[in-house]
Write a protein that holds these residues in place. Structure first.
Motif, short mmCIF file in Angstrom:
data_model
loop_
_atom_site.label_atom_id
_atom_site.label_comp_id
_atom_site.label_asym_id
_atom_site.label_seq_id
_atom_site.Cartn_x
_atom_site.Cartn_y
_atom_site.Cartn_z
N UNK A 209 0.86 -1.23 0.02
CA UNK A 209 0.13 -0.18 0.15
C UNK A 209 0.80 1.23 -0.06
N UNK A 210 1.86 1.19 0.91
CA UNK A 210 2.70 2.40 0.91
C UNK A 210 3.43 2.72 -0.46
N UNK A 211 4.15 1.49 -0.84
CA UNK A 211 4.87 1.75 -2.09
C UNK A 211 4.07 2.15 -3.34
N UNK A 296 9.94 2.78 1.68
CA UNK A 296 8.54 2.19 1.95
C UNK A 296 8.72 1.10 2.98
N UNK A 297 9.62 0.52 2.96
CA UNK A 297 10.05 -0.86 3.97
C UNK A 297 10.15 -0.02 5.47
N UNK A 298 10.93 1.05 5.50
CA UNK A 298 10.82 1.60 7.02
C UNK A 298 9.32 2.34 7.33
N UNK A 299 8.81 2.74 6.32
CA UNK A 299 7.47 3.52 6.63
C UNK A 299 6.29 2.27 7.11
N UNK A 300 6.48 0.81 6.46
CA UNK A 300 5.69 -0.21 6.60
C UNK A 300 6.21 -0.62 8.06
N UNK A 301 7.39 -0.59 8.53
CA UNK A 301 7.91 -0.99 9.72
C UNK A 301 7.21 -0.14 10.90
N UNK A 302 7.34 1.21 10.68
CA UNK A 302 6.61 2.20 11.64
C UNK A 302 5.19 1.67 11.68
#
Length: 375
Positions: A209-211, A296-302
């Motif tokens: 979704x974020x990507x 995107x990976x970091x935002x998904x982690x958060x």
């Protein structure tokens, strides 16, 4: 969750000062090599008891001093705690919470922090160890007891490798003690893989979704766990499935392990692939695509930590926005703004839109000196 203040003594290029922070946006502005990243590192060290930049603790002590000291007040679930971190050239580091000494690995009083930096692209580009560490760090946040499982596994792995080495020196004669360690190796290793598979499934949907939002492109995204002992592209194995396959494969490669004197399969050899529109981003992604994937990976982690912990992690951004075009920079900032405490470094305040600056507590850093915040 947030850090209310910090006191720093003899950390990197800093001598001594105290700062009070905003519970929302904190912006560290200054030229290159002035101390902005050092301040982020000090904040991380205080909350977690370790650095996100180096495994060599001694280099964090100011060059002409023998000790460093950090202290501050952090809030967890509505309660404030006093955090202290000290390090001496003559001894190891000491971490205290509310004046009681606690181990560095004790996660119960960690201030959960997630760091965005230009180095994150290594999660996409570099070797499997970077991706394993990313997953395991996420599990430290979200899975109680995981830190103990991984610590125990690493001890068993070390002992097992030592026995394999001794057996190799004896011409491949197997030590019966290896079988004793095998049972723990299988149990702990299977649990690590199972937990990684679970967290990877949850992370995948959020990342997709974020990507798409970040790129404006409706692309398919997939995470594939690459295990050292099962080759099927299947993220849905049960822990019983994993143990059964692991045990079977371990028996098959016993002679090879004795030959090479090392554990050849297990979670310490695993990886995961990030596939976008059928393309493996590590191998075929462009530099720009890899950068977007890392953000995107970091935002998904958060987002996943927020979802599971029901708590806002503290976010540290080390000059991440400088390489982004304005629309993606704004998307990143808007995705984080108003959702917990943020510390962000920059060399240029003019990059940020006025509403963002008006909500920020701004600190100027020059040659190891910090000018107190202003809005």
């Amino acid at each position: 969750m947030w850090l209310r203040n910090i006191q720093i003594s003899n950390f990197r290029n800093f001598s001594h000062f105290e700062l009070e922070f905003s519970s929302t946006l904190n912006l560290f502005e200054g030229g290159n090599a002035q101390g902005k990243t050092n301040l982020l590192e000090a904040i991380y060290c205080l909350g977690r008891g370790t650095s996100f930049r180096t495994s060599t603790d001694q280099i964090m002590i100011k060059w002409n001093r023998d000790t460093l000291y950090l202290s501050g007040e952090g809030e967890i679930e509505g309660n404030f705690h006093k955090y202290e971190f000290s390090l001496s050239r003559d001894s190891g580091k000491i971490r205290r919470v509310n004046s009681h000494r606690v181990s560095i690995g004790n996660t119960s009083y960690w201030l959960w922090m997630i760091v965005f930096s230009a180095r994150d692209i290594r999660i996409i580009q570099a070797g499997p160890g970077y991706r394993r560490n990313f997953l395991d760090e996420l599990l430290f946040f979200t899975s109680p007891g995981f830190s103990h499982i991984r610590f125990s596994f690493n001890k068993v792995l070390s002992q097992r490798n030592a026995l394999l080495g001794l057996a190799g020196e004896k011409g491949g004669i197997e030590d019966k003690n290896i079988e004793v360690w095998d049972s723990q190796f299988l149990e702990l290793g299977s649990r690590i893989i199972y937990l990684r598979l679970m967290i990877l499934r949850k992370l995948e949907s959020i990342f997709c979704d974020i990507y798409r939002e970040l790129t404006g492109l409706n692309r398919s995204c997939q995470f594939i766990y690459s295990c050292s002992f099962f080759k099927e592209k299947n993220n849905n194995y049960s822990i019983e499935d994993i143990k059964e396959i692991f045990s079977s494969q371990l028996k098959k490669i016993r002679s090879k392990e004795l030959k090479y004197r090392v554990s050849l399969i297990g979670p310490h050899r695993d990886d995961f692939k990030i596939i976008v529109s059928g393309i493996d981003q590590r191998i075929f992604g462009s530099q720009g695509e890899q950068k977007i994937a890392s953000i995107a990976l970091r935002l998904a982690e958060v987002a996943l930590v927020r979802e599971i912990k029901k708590e806002q992690p503290i976010v540290l951004l080390d000059d991440v926005t400088s390489d982004l075009d304005p629309p993606r920079e704004r998307f990143l900032l808007e995705a984080l703004k108003g959702k917990g405490q943020i510390f962000l470094t920059t060399v240029d305040l003019s990059r940020f839109y006025p509403e963002f600056l008006s909500d920020s507590l701004i600190f100027h850093i020059e040659n190891g000196k910090v000018t107190h915040g202003k809005r």
